[in-house]
Design a protein around this motif. Structure first.
Motif, PDB file in Angstrom:
ATOM      1  N   LYS A  80       0.805  -1.221   0.000  1.00  0.00           N
ATOM      2  CA  LYS A  80       0.000   0.000   0.000  1.00  0.00           C
ATOM      3  C   LYS A  80       0.840   1.273   0.000  1.00  0.00           C
ATOM      4  N   SER A  81       2.150   1.155   0.007  1.00  0.00           N
ATOM      5  CA  SER A  81       3.020   2.327   0.060  1.00  0.00           C
ATOM      6  C   SER A  81       3.605   2.616  -1.321  1.00  0.00           C
ATOM      7  N   PRO A  82       4.163   3.816  -1.528  1.00  0.00           N
ATOM      8  CA  PRO A  82       4.795   4.139  -2.814  1.00  0.00           C
ATOM      9  C   PRO A  82       5.952   3.191  -3.120  1.00  0.00           C
ATOM     10  N   VAL A  83       6.062   2.792  -4.382  1.00  0.00           N
ATOM     11  CA  VAL A  83       7.081   1.827  -4.804  1.00  0.00           C
ATOM     12  C   VAL A  83       7.934   2.448  -5.907  1.00  0.00           C
ATOM     13  N   LEU A  84       9.235   2.539  -5.650  1.00  0.00           N
ATOM     14  CA  LEU A  84      10.196   2.989  -6.652  1.00  0.00           C
ATOM     15  C   LEU A  84      10.892   1.769  -7.239  1.00  0.00           C
ATOM     16  N   VAL A  85      10.873   1.654  -8.564  1.00  0.00           N
ATOM     17  CA  VAL A  85      11.522   0.539  -9.255  1.00  0.00           C
ATOM     18  C   VAL A  85      12.729   1.072 -10.016  1.00  0.00           C
ATOM     19  N   ILE A  86      13.886   0.436  -9.801  1.00  0.00           N
ATOM     20  CA  ILE A  86      15.131   0.789 -10.483  1.00  0.00           C
ATOM     21  C   ILE A  86      15.633  -0.449 -11.209  1.00  0.00           C
ATOM     22  N   HIS A  87      15.904  -0.313 -12.503  1.00  0.00           N
ATOM     23  CA  HIS A  87      16.358  -1.484 -13.267  1.00  0.00           C
ATOM     24  C   HIS A  87      17.212  -1.020 -14.443  1.00  0.00           C
ATOM     25  N   GLY A  88      18.208  -1.830 -14.778  1.00  0.00           N
ATOM     26  CA  GLY A  88      19.054  -1.557 -15.932  1.00  0.00           C
ATOM     27  C   GLY A  88      18.474  -2.162 -17.195  1.00  0.00           C
ATOM     28  N   THR A  89      18.566  -1.434 -18.294  1.00  0.00           N
ATOM     29  CA  THR A  89      17.992  -1.930 -19.551  1.00  0.00           C
ATOM     30  C   THR A  89      18.803  -3.070 -20.148  1.00  0.00           C
ATOM     31  N   ASP A  90      20.077  -3.200 -19.760  1.00  0.00           N
ATOM     32  CA  ASP A  90      20.929  -4.268 -20.286  1.00  0.00           C
ATOM     33  C   ASP A  90      21.225  -5.332 -19.228  1.00  0.00           C
ATOM     34  N   ASP A  91      20.315  -5.498 -18.283  1.00  0.00           N
ATOM     35  CA  ASP A  91      20.495  -6.506 -17.234  1.00  0.00           C
ATOM     36  C   ASP A  91      20.414  -7.896 -17.863  1.00  0.00           C
ATOM     37  N   ASP A  92      21.508  -8.650 -17.811  1.00  0.00           N
ATOM     38  CA  ASP A  92      21.538  -9.981 -18.414  1.00  0.00           C
ATOM     39  C   ASP A  92      21.293 -11.089 -17.391  1.00  0.00           C
ATOM     40  N   VAL A  93      21.028 -10.721 -16.141  1.00  0.00           N
ATOM     41  CA  VAL A  93      20.706 -11.707 -15.106  1.00  0.00           C
ATOM     42  C   VAL A  93      19.198 -11.727 -14.850  1.00  0.00           C
ATOM     43  N   VAL A  94      18.645 -10.557 -14.567  1.00  0.00           N
ATOM     44  CA  VAL A  94      17.196 -10.390 -14.401  1.00  0.00           C
ATOM     45  C   VAL A  94      16.748  -9.382 -15.452  1.00  0.00           C
ATOM     46  N   ASN A  95      16.028  -9.847 -16.431  1.00  0.00           N
ATOM     47  CA  ASN A  95      15.641  -8.998 -17.553  1.00  0.00           C
ATOM     48  C   ASN A  95      14.872  -7.764 -17.095  1.00  0.00           C
ATOM     49  N   TRP A  96      15.038  -6.686 -17.849  1.00  0.00           N
ATOM     50  CA  TRP A  96      14.368  -5.421 -17.531  1.00  0.00           C
ATOM     51  C   TRP A  96      12.854  -5.584 -17.439  1.00  0.00           C
ATOM     52  N   SER A  97      12.294  -6.552 -18.150  1.00  0.00           N
ATOM     53  CA  SER A  97      10.842  -6.755 -18.138  1.00  0.00           C
ATOM     54  C   SER A  97      10.325  -7.083 -16.745  1.00  0.00           C
ATOM     55  N   HIS A  98      11.164  -7.664 -15.886  1.00  0.00           N
ATOM     56  CA  HIS A  98      10.749  -7.947 -14.507  1.00  0.00           C
ATOM     57  C   HIS A  98      10.427  -6.647 -13.773  1.00  0.00           C
ATOM     58  N   GLY A  99      11.343  -5.692 -13.847  1.00  0.00           N
ATOM     59  CA  GLY A  99      11.114  -4.420 -13.180  1.00  0.00           C
ATOM     60  C   GLY A  99       9.942  -3.665 -13.773  1.00  0.00           C
ATOM     61  N   ASN A 100       9.814  -3.710 -15.086  1.00  0.00           N
ATOM     62  CA  ASN A 100       8.717  -3.000 -15.746  1.00  0.00           C
ATOM     63  C   ASN A 100       7.367  -3.570 -15.335  1.00  0.00           C
ATOM     64  N   GLU A 101       7.270  -4.893 -15.242  1.00  0.00           N
ATOM     65  CA  GLU A 101       6.009  -5.519 -14.855  1.00  0.00           C
ATOM     66  C   GLU A 101       5.673  -5.229 -13.392  1.00  0.00           C
ATOM     67  N   LEU A 102       6.675  -5.253 -12.519  1.00  0.00           N
ATOM     68  CA  LEU A 102       6.430  -4.937 -11.111  1.00  0.00           C
ATOM     69  C   LEU A 102       5.947  -3.500 -10.955  1.00  0.00           C
ATOM     70  N   TRP A 103       6.523  -2.605 -11.730  1.00  0.00           N
ATOM     71  CA  TRP A 103       6.102  -1.201 -11.671  1.00  0.00           C
ATOM     72  C   TRP A 103       4.647  -1.051 -12.114  1.00  0.00           C
ATOM     73  N   LYS A 104       4.246  -1.792 -13.142  1.00  0.00           N
ATOM     74  CA  LYS A 104       2.864  -1.721 -13.622  1.00  0.00           C
ATOM     75  C   LYS A 104       1.879  -2.312 -12.616  1.00  0.00           C
ATOM     76  N   LEU A 105       2.322  -3.316 -11.863  1.00  0.00           N
ATOM     77  CA  LEU A 105       1.431  -3.989 -10.919  1.00  0.00           C
ATOM     78  C   LEU A 105       1.314  -3.263  -9.585  1.00  0.00           C
ATOM     79  N   ALA A 106       2.214  -2.322  -9.308  1.00  0.00           N
ATOM     80  CA  ALA A 106       2.199  -1.624  -8.017  1.00  0.00           C
ATOM     81  C   ALA A 106       0.939  -0.786  -7.874  1.00  0.00           C
ATOM     82  N   ARG A 107       0.387  -0.760  -6.667  1.00  0.00           N
ATOM     83  CA  ARG A 107      -0.820   0.021  -6.400  1.00  0.00           C
ATOM     84  C   ARG A 107      -0.521   1.514  -6.361  1.00  0.00           C
ATOM     85  N   GLU A 108       0.668   1.874  -5.904  1.00  0.00           N
ATOM     86  CA  GLU A 108       1.059   3.282  -5.846  1.00  0.00           C
ATOM     87  C   GLU A 108       2.474   3.425  -6.413  1.00  0.00           C
TER      88      GLU A 108
END
Length: 389
Positions: free
Chosen positions: A206-234
């Motif tokens: 329920k709190s504000p969520v800041l997502v930080i991710h690198g576009t060239d992340d070869d371990v955890v793809n950037w799409s993970h951070g992008n999807e988490l940001w879209k799913l956050a309530r705030e």
């Protein structure tokens, strides 16, 4: 066929890589003036740093470093990534403490560094819960003054705790994962044997969520951070670092700049404001009230009726019911809720279409017609209009 528990334990073996050997050790300072307090070898000695051993509900003893900043208004609880321990992260903690002007609590998971126990998903949940309780009891820090920070696999325990603290000040997800299985497989489903199901827990924060991710992340793809940001309530404005990898985002100037901006804005959000936002998010959206009008057998809706009366479908015995409202000149149907009694003859009205005028608040009656005061209404049974007031 492997059971869910077996697959989960196998996944845990591939998910955790504690550094071996540990880059530091914990011992008691028995020197003069030390007072028997815990110190960590392999890291610089600092009077503003407390070394702690915290007991968890799983029976482990996890090591935690608490770095104090006299100018701090908020505290950051940092859950680090894989293949690292507090000895390797100490310099980063000092930089974050100074640049962000916060107190910082970092800890090692069970089986990492000098912490006892074995690394597992459930143990990391118990670890962060114990460290949070330590912040509450030992340092008097409440969730209203706390920001949870999770890097990579540390996003798992971070979102686990964040989903249980409704008054938390904020959350930072750094190179976070949607789930353990989604890191190695491109799947759109959540399986029972998956670990760190952040894709589900992010919706409970329920709190504000800041997502930080690198576009060239070869371990955890950037799409993970992008999807988490879209799913956050705030969701807070995300930081996508162009060209950033998985373990080097701290080297980019935008990293500390954007993170500092987030911390400053979280400092300015009062508890009263946060609770107000939470209450507003829990309230259902107001429903629009439509007003129904009827012309013969055709039913329509009107939203500009000034009398603001919600009427039902005509149930009058007269098929040609045609009542005219003197307020908005719109056609209205008859009320059929119950029969009213005439105030003059005290008999029940035989007309099932009795209604109440919104102007004079009187009823029309087809029995004696003496109770009708408003000349703009007609009785649907006899079709006559009462002229006298």
């Amino acid at each position: 066929m492997l059971s869910g528990c077996t697959v989960s334990s196998l996944a845990a073996r591939f998910a955790f890589f504690p550094p071996e050997p540990a880059t530091y050790a914990v011992r008691k300072d028995e020197a003069c003036g030390g007072g028997g307090r815990l110190v960590a070898s392999g890291v610089p000695r600092d009077a503003a740093v407390d070394v702690l051993l915290v007991d968890t509900r799983k029976g482990s003893k996890v090591v935690a470093f608490y770095l104090r900043n006299p100018a701090a208004r908020l505290t950051v609880l940092y859950s680090h990534g894989n293949a690292a321990d507090l000895g390797q992260l100490y310099d980063l903690f000092v930089q974050l403490k100074v640049n962000l002007k916060v107190n910082l609590m970092g800890y090692d998971y069970s089986g990492y560094g000098a912490s006892t126990g074995k690394p597992s998903e459930e143990n990391t949940y118990a670890d962060i819960e114990a460290v949070y309780q330590c912040l509450e009891t030992e340092y008097g820090i409440s969730q209203e003054d706390l920001i949870l920070y999770g890097q990579s696999v540390g996003s798992g325990p971070t979102l686990h705790l964040a989903s249980r603290l409704p008054r938390l000040r904020g959350v930072v997800l750094h190179s976070a994962i949607l789930s353990g299985l989604r890191v190695v497989c491109h799947v759109n489903f959540t399986f029972c044997f998956d670990i760190y199901k952040n894709v589900k827990k992010i919706k409970k924060v329920k709190s504000p969520v800041l997502v930080i991710h690198g576009t060239d992340d070869d371990v955890v793809n950037w799409s993970h951070g992008n999807e988490l940001w879209k799913l956050a309530r705030e969701p807070y404005d995300p930081l996508w670092i162009k060209g950033g990898g998985h373990c080097n985002l701290e080297l980019y100037p935008d990293f500390i700049r954007h993170l500092s901006k987030f911390i400053r804005e979280m400092e300015n959000i009062t508890t009263k404001t946060r609770l107000k936002k939470i209450r507003q998010s829990l309230q259902p959206a107001p429903k629009k009230v439509h007003h129904r009008a009827s012309t013969g057998t055709t039913t329509t809706f009107t939203t500009n009726c000034c009398c603001r009366i919600r009427v039902r479908k005509p149930s009058c015995r007269c098929p040609g019911c045609n009542l005219s409202c003197g307020c908005c000149s719109g056609l209205m149907s008859c009320f059929s809720s119950r029969l009213f009694k005439c105030s003059t003859c005290f008999s029940s009205c035989s007309c099932r279409g009795c209604f109440k005028c919104p102007t004079c608040f009187s009823f029309s009656c087809s029995c004696c017609r003496s109770c009708l005061k408003c000349p703009t209404f007609k009785c649907c049974c006899c079709g006559s209009c009462r002229d006298e007031q």
